[in-house]
Design an enzyme around this catalytic site. Structure first.
Site, PDB file in Angstrom:
ATOM      1  CB  SER A 130      -1.121  -4.823  -2.666  1.00 39.71           C
ATOM      2  OG  SER A 130      -0.621  -3.547  -2.941  1.00 39.71           O
ATOM      3  CG  HIS A 131      -0.319  -2.655   1.146  1.00 36.99           C
ATOM      4  ND1 HIS A 131      -1.205  -2.580   0.108  1.00 36.99           N
ATOM      5  CD2 HIS A 131      -1.039  -2.581   2.270  1.00 36.99           C
ATOM      6  CE1 HIS A 131      -2.427  -2.447   0.597  1.00 36.99           C
ATOM      7  NE2 HIS A 131      -2.360  -2.445   1.903  1.00 36.99           N
ATOM      8  CG  ASP A 160       1.343  -4.781  -5.886  1.00 30.91           C
ATOM      9  OD1 ASP A 160       1.710  -4.052  -4.941  1.00 30.91           O
ATOM     10  OD2 ASP A 160       0.254  -4.642  -6.468  1.00 30.91           O
ATOM     11  CG  ASP A 217       0.390  -1.139  -6.512  1.00 31.36           C
ATOM     12  OD1 ASP A 217       1.002  -1.297  -5.438  1.00 31.36           O
ATOM     13  OD2 ASP A 217      -0.777  -1.542  -6.695  1.00 31.36           O
ATOM     14  CE  LYS A 222      -1.564   1.610  -5.114  1.00 32.91           C
ATOM     15  NZ  LYS A 222      -2.937   1.114  -5.017  1.00 32.91           N
TER      16      LYS A 222
HETATM   17  C1  VG1 Z   1      -5.896   0.656   0.589  1.00 31.48           C
HETATM   18  C2  VG1 Z   1      -5.635   2.119   0.344  1.00 31.48           C
HETATM   19  C3  VG1 Z   1      -6.173   2.513  -1.012  1.00 31.48           C
HETATM   20  C4  VG1 Z   1      -5.551   1.618  -2.080  1.00 31.48           C
HETATM   21  C5  VG1 Z   1      -5.772   0.157  -1.740  1.00 31.48           C
HETATM   22  C6  VG1 Z   1      -5.050  -0.779  -2.693  1.00 31.48           C
HETATM   23  O1  VG1 Z   1      -7.269   0.400   0.586  1.00 31.48           O
HETATM   24  O2  VG1 Z   1      -6.216   2.905   1.350  1.00 31.48           O
HETATM   25  O3  VG1 Z   1      -5.907   3.872  -1.250  1.00 31.48           O
HETATM   26  O4  VG1 Z   1      -6.105   1.901  -3.332  1.00 31.48           O
HETATM   27  O5  VG1 Z   1      -5.286  -0.119  -0.431  1.00 31.48           O
HETATM   28  O6  VG1 Z   1      -3.682  -0.558  -2.617  1.00 31.48           O
HETATM   29  P1  VG1 Z   1      -8.136   0.264   1.936  1.00 31.48           P
HETATM   30  O7  VG1 Z   1      -9.517  -0.094   1.483  1.00 31.48           O
HETATM   31  O8  VG1 Z   1      -7.477  -0.776   2.776  1.00 31.48           O
HETATM   32  O9  VG1 Z   1      -8.065   1.609   2.598  1.00 31.48           O
HETATM   33  V1  VG1 Z   1      -2.549  -1.811  -2.884  1.00 31.48           V
HETATM   34  O10 VG1 Z   1      -1.102  -1.084  -2.983  1.00 31.48           O
HETATM   35  O11 VG1 Z   1      -3.570  -3.017  -3.242  1.00 31.48           O
HETATM   36  O12 VG1 Z   1      -2.062  -1.855  -4.215  1.00 31.48           O
HETATM   37 CO    CO Z   2       0.454  -2.561  -4.094  1.00 34.47          CO
END
Ligand code: VG1
Ligand code: CO
Length: 542
Positions: A112-113, A278, A280, A375
């Site tokens: 992801s990010h 990715d 989302d 998302k």
């Molecule tokens: C973080 C965010 C959460 C999100 C998750 C996955 O989780 O706070 O809101 O759903 O990332 O996002 P955490 O547990 O680090 O707070 V990502 O864009 O995987 O797509």
């Molecule tokens: Co993401």
């Protein structure tokens, strides 16, 4: 066909209940590590004779992992794998493909990010037939399967050619390579008024979209430049790179400093947005104004009927617990239910499947709807464009009118990153231990009126998720939430979510940090953040 078996090794790092495995890329590259997790998925999900979707955000190791997974799927009886060309699918596109082609599930390769590259992060996530992240029952089964892997089955064969569209055989299995953008773009064309957005651009409306060298580049070019007529150069950093150009592909003001500077400067375009690794997540900006994700959710909920796909109205709005309560006021105004779920998109799945919620959002730059079960960053951008085209107002105009009508929820999140796991856990344990004694406690001129640890019972399947974050209420208006991140790969990250509702914000057009200064100070003091972590302030403020 030859199937080779590889000795298994324990999967360190998979937490039961998390939707996938997110670790250092180096860990994934250790022989047997990826294989072990994939075998656990194949054992737990039983995809024999079924169709699986596969794709990732193109980060370092995506191509190798895709080949490994294809060969393992072939050796484990999967009938067909639909894979994005080059092994690429954004997370929302993977969800769209699973749904459109009625696949039994999908494997998404992404962290992801999180940054990518050999020293960055990699991840593997399993999505179920509804297109969404596997719910806890499935992730629990995968975790259990990972403890009892007898053998890893992998076909010995040359790599599939993922550059060539169409079907090819891989042992007994069919590999079907598809255009990664096609299904998702077709879905967007059904949901939004492309003619109106095209007219907006034709009328001179200017936009900058930052793909952050990540997966949305090709999707954004296909939509904004090819179909909607935005001039070339509207999409920047459009070439996906295995290390995202060395940047942190997280669309927030801290990691998109250049885009923020552009939008706050003299030559700002009308509109700007960015998406994550990715695809989302999204960040929305107008000329001279930043739209907080919580506000974006509320504005989208209030205006969704302007987009053709939502013209009949929306059934309900769901938000993650730490997301501001602005969306709840929209739901009340529309006379529809509002849902408050734990952090993580998988908790929206049942509500969407049951038709109870149409629009969902998280404060962490996540927004989406029932069109997929993830998302969807570019969906949010298209929704804003559709609303801007329909209303003919600026982003700032729409946001200010929204605040004037409904009040404003000042909001900020403070992240303390890379702190020692023991220190982070000690802080949370100490706070949990004194929850019942907190009401009445005063700090920084505020008094705690209620404190709890958020627990959620899914209204559809009755499953319960506990310990989802500590909520401190300072009267009805102000709130702080503390929880530990579940997605980091180094130490622990403490997230502190801060908000205050201001019914008449016209009188005080404040910077959120100023508007929240007492909530920030009170929370720091009550939770003993500096005492536990040794940190005088957060690393990232969004
Ligand atoms: C973080 C965010 C959460 C999100 C998750 C996955 O989780 O706070 O809101 O759903 O990332 O996002 P955490 O547990 O680090 O707070 V990502 O864009 O995987 O797509
Ligand atoms: Co993401």
């Amino acid at each position: 066909m030859t199937i080779k078996t590889i000795p298994t090794r324990p999967i360190e790092g998979q937490k039961p209940g998390t939707s996938g495995l997110r670790k250092k890329t180096r860990d994934f590259m250790v022989r047997g590590y990826l294989e072990n997790f994939v075998q656990a998925i194949l054992d737990a999900a039983d995809l024999t004779g079924k169709t699986l979707v596969l794709g990732g955000d193109g980060r370092f190791f995506n191509a190798e992992a895709a080949q490994t997974i294809l060969k393992m799927a072939a050796a484990n009886g999967v009938a067909r794998v639909i894979v994005g060309q080059g092994g690429i699918l954004s997370t929302p596109a993977a969800s769209a493909v699973i749904r459109a082609r009625q696949a039994a599930g999908g494997i998404v390769l992404s962290a992801s990010h999180n940054p990518g590259g050999p020293e960055g992060d990699f991840g593997v996530k399993y999505n179920t037939a509804n297109g969404g992240p596997a719910p806890e029952a499935v992730t629990g089964a995968i975790y259990q399967a990972s403890l009892h892997i007898a053998e890893i089955r992998k076909l010995e064969a040359p790599d599939a050619d993922l550059s060539r569209l169409g079907a090819q055989a891989l042992g007994p299995m069919t590999v079907e390579v598809i255009d990664p953008t096609a299904d998702w773009v077709a879905l967007m064309e059904r949901l939004f008024d492309f003619d109106a957005i095209r007219a907006l651009f034709a009328g001179g409306f200017t936009m900058r979209f930052d793909a952050m060298h990540a997966v949305t580049g090709p999707y954004a070019k296909a939509i904004f430049e090819d179909r909607l007529g935005a001039p070339p150069g509207t999409v920047i950093n459009a070439e996906p790179q295995p290390d995202f150009g060395g940047h942190h592909p997280d669309p927030n003001p801290a990691h998109c400093a250049d885009l923020m500077a552009l939008m706050m400067g003299e030559n700002a375009p009308d509109f700007a947005a960015a998406a994550d690794g990715d695809g989302d997540r999204n960040m929305i900006l107008g000329r001279g104004i930043y739209v907080s994700p919580s506000d974006s959710l509320a504005v989208i909920a209030a205006n969704a009927h302007l987009a053709p796909g939502y013209s009949e109205g929306i059934a309900g709005i769901a938000r993650s617990m730490p997301t501001s309560r602005a969306a709840d006021r929209m739901a009340a105004g529309l006379g529809i239910p509002a849902f408050e779920t734990p952090t993580g998109w998988k908790f929206f799945g049942n509500l969407l499947d049951a038709g109870m919620a149409t629009i969902c959002g998280e404060e962490s730059f996540g927004t989406g709807s029932n069109h997929v079960r993830e998302k969807d960053g570019l969906w949010a951008v298209l929704m804003w464009l559709n609303v801007l085209a329909a209303r003919g107002e600026s982003v700032a105009g729409i946001l200010r009118a929204h605040w004037a009508k409904h009040g404003r929820d000042y909001y900020s999140r403070h992240d303390y990153e890379g702190i020692a796991t023991e220190a982070a856990e000690a802080l949370m344990t100490a706070l949990r231990g004194r929850l019942t004694g907190l009401p009445g406690v005063e700090a920084a001129g505020l008094t705690i009126t209620a404190a709890d640890d958020f627990a959620y019972q899914d209204p559809v399947d009755g499953s319960v998720a506990e310990l989802q974050g500590i909520r401190l209420m300072f009267g009805e208006e102000a709130r702080a939430v503390l929880r530990l991140s579940g997605t980091g790969t180094e130490g622990a990250t403490l997230r502190v979510y801060l908000e205050r509702f201001e019914p008449d914000p016209g009188a005080h057009a404040l910077d959120p940090q100023a508007a929240l200064s007492d909530v920030i100070a009170a929370t720091r003091e009550i939770a003993g953040i500096e005492r536990h972590t040794g940190r005088a302030g957060p690393d990232v403020i969004t």
